[in-house]
Design a protein around this motif. Structure first.
Motif, PDB file in Angstrom:
ATOM      1  N   GLY A 405       0.835  -1.199   0.000  1.00 26.80           N
ATOM      2  CA  GLY A 405       0.000   0.000   0.000  1.00 26.80           C
ATOM      3  C   GLY A 405       0.866   1.242   0.000  1.00 26.80           C
ATOM      4  O   GLY A 405       2.045   1.219  -0.415  1.00 26.80           O
ATOM      5  N   ALA A 406       0.303   2.341   0.459  1.00 29.45           N
ATOM      6  CA  ALA A 406       0.999   3.631   0.461  1.00 29.45           C
ATOM      7  C   ALA A 406       0.600   4.419   1.696  1.00 29.45           C
ATOM      8  O   ALA A 406      -0.514   4.287   2.223  1.00 29.45           O
ATOM      9  CB  ALA A 406       0.693   4.417  -0.804  1.00 29.45           C
ATOM     10  N   LEU A 407       1.538   5.257   2.141  1.00 32.89           N
ATOM     11  CA  LEU A 407       1.343   6.140   3.297  1.00 32.89           C
ATOM     12  C   LEU A 407       1.844   7.522   2.915  1.00 32.89           C
ATOM     13  O   LEU A 407       3.000   7.683   2.497  1.00 32.89           O
ATOM     14  CB  LEU A 407       2.103   5.605   4.512  1.00 32.89           C
ATOM     15  N   PHE A 420       5.066  13.780   1.153  1.00 31.61           N
ATOM     16  CA  PHE A 420       5.990  12.644   1.208  1.00 31.61           C
ATOM     17  C   PHE A 420       5.157  11.363   1.181  1.00 31.61           C
ATOM     18  O   PHE A 420       4.263  11.186   2.019  1.00 31.61           O
ATOM     19  CB  PHE A 420       6.842  12.695   2.469  1.00 31.61           C
ATOM     20  N   ILE A 421       5.460  10.494   0.214  1.00 30.93           N
ATOM     21  CA  ILE A 421       4.733   9.234   0.051  1.00 30.93           C
ATOM     22  C   ILE A 421       5.736   8.090   0.078  1.00 30.93           C
ATOM     23  O   ILE A 421       6.730   8.114  -0.661  1.00 30.93           O
ATOM     24  CB  ILE A 421       3.943   9.196  -1.276  1.00 30.93           C
ATOM     25  N   THR A 422       5.506   7.121   0.937  1.00 34.99           N
ATOM     26  CA  THR A 422       6.263   5.873   0.915  1.00 34.99           C
ATOM     27  C   THR A 422       5.300   4.739   0.585  1.00 34.99           C
ATOM     28  O   THR A 422       4.183   4.684   1.115  1.00 34.99           O
ATOM     29  CB  THR A 422       6.962   5.625   2.269  1.00 34.99           C
ATOM     30  N   SER A 423       5.707   3.858  -0.293  1.00 36.26           N
ATOM     31  CA  SER A 423       4.797   2.828  -0.791  1.00 36.26           C
ATOM     32  C   SER A 423       5.561   1.527  -1.007  1.00 36.26           C
ATOM     33  O   SER A 423       6.794   1.509  -1.140  1.00 36.26           O
ATOM     34  CB  SER A 423       4.130   3.280  -2.100  1.00 36.26           C
ATOM     35  N   VAL A 436       1.743  -0.733 -11.886  1.00 31.83           N
ATOM     36  CA  VAL A 436       1.163   0.489 -12.446  1.00 31.83           C
ATOM     37  C   VAL A 436      -0.225   0.732 -11.864  1.00 31.83           C
ATOM     38  O   VAL A 436      -0.608   1.881 -11.566  1.00 31.83           O
ATOM     39  CB  VAL A 436       1.117   0.406 -13.979  1.00 31.83           C
ATOM     40  N   LEU A 437      -0.982  -0.330 -11.664  1.00 29.03           N
ATOM     41  CA  LEU A 437      -2.293  -0.180 -11.027  1.00 29.03           C
ATOM     42  C   LEU A 437      -2.164   0.321  -9.586  1.00 29.03           C
ATOM     43  O   LEU A 437      -2.982   1.135  -9.131  1.00 29.03           O
ATOM     44  CB  LEU A 437      -3.039  -1.512 -11.060  1.00 29.03           C
ATOM     45  N   ASP A 438      -1.161  -0.170  -8.873  1.00 29.97           N
ATOM     46  CA  ASP A 438      -0.942   0.321  -7.508  1.00 29.97           C
ATOM     47  C   ASP A 438      -0.654   1.815  -7.500  1.00 29.97           C
ATOM     48  O   ASP A 438      -1.141   2.559  -6.620  1.00 29.97           O
ATOM     49  CB  ASP A 438       0.218  -0.437  -6.867  1.00 29.97           C
TER      50      ASP A 438
END
Length: 644
Positions: A405-407, A420-423, A436-438
């Motif tokens: 997922g992503a935060l 800031f995004i970590t995934s 790519v869908l994620d």
């Protein structure tokens, strides 16, 4: 007349009885001083001619002026006979306050009239030490003082009268009976007094070592003159000792000795601005405050990503990761994203605080399953951050399993908004489409910002979260692989091309998809000059030796995007090979980011940070240093020398 030195010298002897008899037999002529004395009666005043004779003979006897200095009005009468002294007049004893006032006034007059220290010599120093001034200095200062007044004689009426006693004249602090002082040569300064060296900068508080433009006209006193005032000193005492600038407000004079610039009352009364003004004077997030801390309007940001593989064991030291030795200075902001983090997230955050030390505080920390993100900021800058918001997105079908997922974490620093995004995307060599869908699901479902105003709403899109912020950093385990066999990849790595990885990057899936525009639109990445960060044997520097024989790949990446071109500059992009507790190596980037002034309608965080974490980390840091010193001391004291 003394021919040896050319000075006129007269001596005066006391009267005897025979002299008095002769004077009674031969009375003085009419118009003489005795006749004038009788006519004056007991008024105690002398005619001007006798007064000049007395002053001339006294000054000639005491000061011994050369003949060319004496004026025609100062001719002496050889037949002059001194008169018996008058009865002294009773005077009121001066109080201590009056004596101090007179001494300060005398010192001030002498300093104004004699500006050249070389001409004053030791007499000026004796005045400063508190002693009585010599006669010639009184004459000079009185002369210069009378020249500045409208009435030369009116300023000397409050002084004492000359006294006669024991056959000699004594010089007192009087200007009334010394008309000669106006005819003496005046002491004129040869050059203007030197200007004081004043430095108005405050390097202990201001990073840029600059002056606040609101208070640029203030010129604080020199350090050699202005010592720190005691708390018991009054305002009048501060002014009398010269320890306060003349252009400073008396009500706020004691604040001029701090590191902060003084504020005048009229400036405080007139300081007002509209809400959200950028150019207003005194705005908390405005241009003036930004220029004070960052003259070049750019900050240093450290961004790191690491897949821990769920290991409980943590490295003993994180210095190689957070504090690399290549840059000379630490960064202003540290953002660390973790995938498959350790079970004890609090312990990991304490380790980060312990490594960064007391100069940094944790502004915010968020988690989404095993996805962690920690934001550390210099504690001097926490007042210029807005409230921190975060949101999460789960990309797996089963939402209860939060491993993929992503935060996202967002806030505004001055007038620049950050995201800031970590995934952690789907793993697998051939699952490019799933990754790519994620990405598409993350940019659509990440609901940010909520309360923080958009700095440029006209360029925002409701279907893409990355368009709503000025600067975006996206980092994590993207799981994109190299489309090549392991043997070919290892052969390229054995060629020793440590800095040129172009042959490997030609087979990188992420760069290929970015060129096609199917993922990370508008993002860019710094040049890669390090070895693939995946997949290593735990605790070793060799790539996967298990039966799966996975191909080394650049799965861990840090990419960025900015609204204004050139706002983000990559300084360094590398990996930390010293962290061997996981099959991934941490990847980090150092960036210089331009910051713009902000509006005061941004909801601020009010300096909030995790204080409990701060205290625990600092306590551990001190304990670690003490243990090192104790171990080193025990090692030196327990050394045993053996002879074989």
């Amino acid at each position: 007349m003394n021919p040896s030195n050319g000075f006129c010298q007269y001596t005066m002897q006391p009267l005897t009885e025979s002299d008095e008899g002769k004077m009674s037999q031969n009375p003085p002529p009419k118009g003489s001083s005795r006749t004038a004395r009788k006519e004056a009666g007991d008024s105690g005043t002398l005619p001007s001619e006798d007064q000049q004779d007395i002053e001339s003979s006294f000054l000639n006897d005491t000061l011994r002026f050369p003949p060319d200095v004496l004026q025609p009005s100062m001719k002496f009468n050889n037949a002059f006979t001194p008169k018996p002294p008058r009865k002294p007049r009773l005077e009121r004893t001066s109080s201590l306050d009056e004596l101090i006032w007179r001494r300060r006034r005398l010192l001030r007059m002498s300093q104004e009239s004699l500006s050249d220290a070389a001409e004053v010599g030791s007499s000026a120093r004796s005045l400063q030490e508190g002693g009585s001034p010599p006669g010639w200095l009184r004459l000079a200062s009185c002369g210069n003082h009378n020249r500045d007044q409208e009435s030369p004689r009116s300023s000397c009426k409050a002084s004492e009268t000359p006294r006669i006693g024991q056959g000699k004249f004594s010089l007192s602090n009087s200007c009334e009976k010394m008309s000669l002082c106006n005819e003496l040569p005046n002491v004129t300064p040869t050059h203007p007094p030197p200007s004081l060296e004043m430095d108005g900068s405050f390097p202990a508080l201001r990073t840029a070592n600059r002056i606040d433009p609101d208070c640029a006209h203030y010129r604080p006193c020199s350090r050699s003159v202005c010592a720190r005032a005691g708390s018991s000193w009054s305002d009048t005492k501060l002014h009398s000792r010269g320890m306060v600038c003349g252009n400073c407000s008396r009500a706020s004079m004691k604040s001029t000795f701090s590191l902060l610039a003084p504020l005048r009352v009229r400036d405080v009364r007139s300081r007002s601005y509209l809400e959200g003004s950028l150019l207003a004077s005194g705005a908390l997030l405005g241009a003036e405050e930004l220029n004070r801390y960052f003259p070049d309007r750019s900050i240093g940001i450290f961004v790191a990503t690491w897949n821990m593989q769920g290991q409980k064991e943590l490295p003993e030291l994180l210095d190689d990761l957070l504090l690399p030795s290549d840059p000379d200075c630490a960064q202003d902001m540290y953002v660390i994203g973790i995938q498959e983090g350790c079970p004890d997230r609090r312990e990991w955050e304490i380790r980060l605080q312990e490594t960064l030390g007391p100069h940094y505080v944790m502004l915010h920390a968020a988690a989404h399953g095993v996805l962690y993100m920690s934001v550390f900021l210099r504690r001097d800058l926490i007042w210029f951050c807005s409230e921190v918001e975060y949101a999460t997105v789960t990309t797996r079908i089963v939402s209860q399993i939060k491993t993929k997922g992503a935060l996202g974490v967002c806030f505004t620093f001055f007038g620049t908004s950050f995201l800031f995004i970590t995934s952690h995307f789907t793993s697998g060599d051939g699952k490019v489409y799933e990754r790519v869908l994620d990405y598409n699901k993350t940019i659509q479902a990440l609901a940010l910002p909520r309360n923080i105003p958009d700095t440029n709403p006209y360029r925002s899109s409701p279907s893409d979260v990355t368009t709503r912020f000025d600067d975006i950093f996206w980092f994590g385990d993207f799981n994109f692989r190299l489309n090549e066999d392991r043997e070919v990849v290892e052969q390229i790595l054995r060629q020793g091309l440590e800095t040129d990885m172009s042959k490997l990057l030609q087979r990188d899936q992420l760069l290929k998809e970015m060129d096609n525009g199917s993922i990370f639109k508008g993002f860019q990445e710094a040049p890669i000059s390090f070895r693939p960060s995946y997949k290593f044997d735990v605790g070793r520097d060799t790539y996967d030796t298990t039966s799966k024989q996975r191909t080394p790949s650049y799965t861990d990446r840090v990419i960025f995007r900015c609204r204004n071109k050139g706002d983000i500059h990559a300084v360094k992009y590398s990996s930390c090979l010293g962290m061997k507790t996981s099959d991934h190596r941490p990847v980090y980037g150092l960036f210089r980011v331009k910051v713009r002034p902000g509006r005061d309608n941004i909801p601020l965080a009010a300096g909030q940070f995790d204080r409990e974490l701060y205290l625990i980390g600092i306590r551990r840091r001190i304990t670690r240093e003490l243990q090192k010193k104790r171990a080193l001391k025990d090692q030196k004291s327990s050394t045993v020398c053996s002879v074989s």
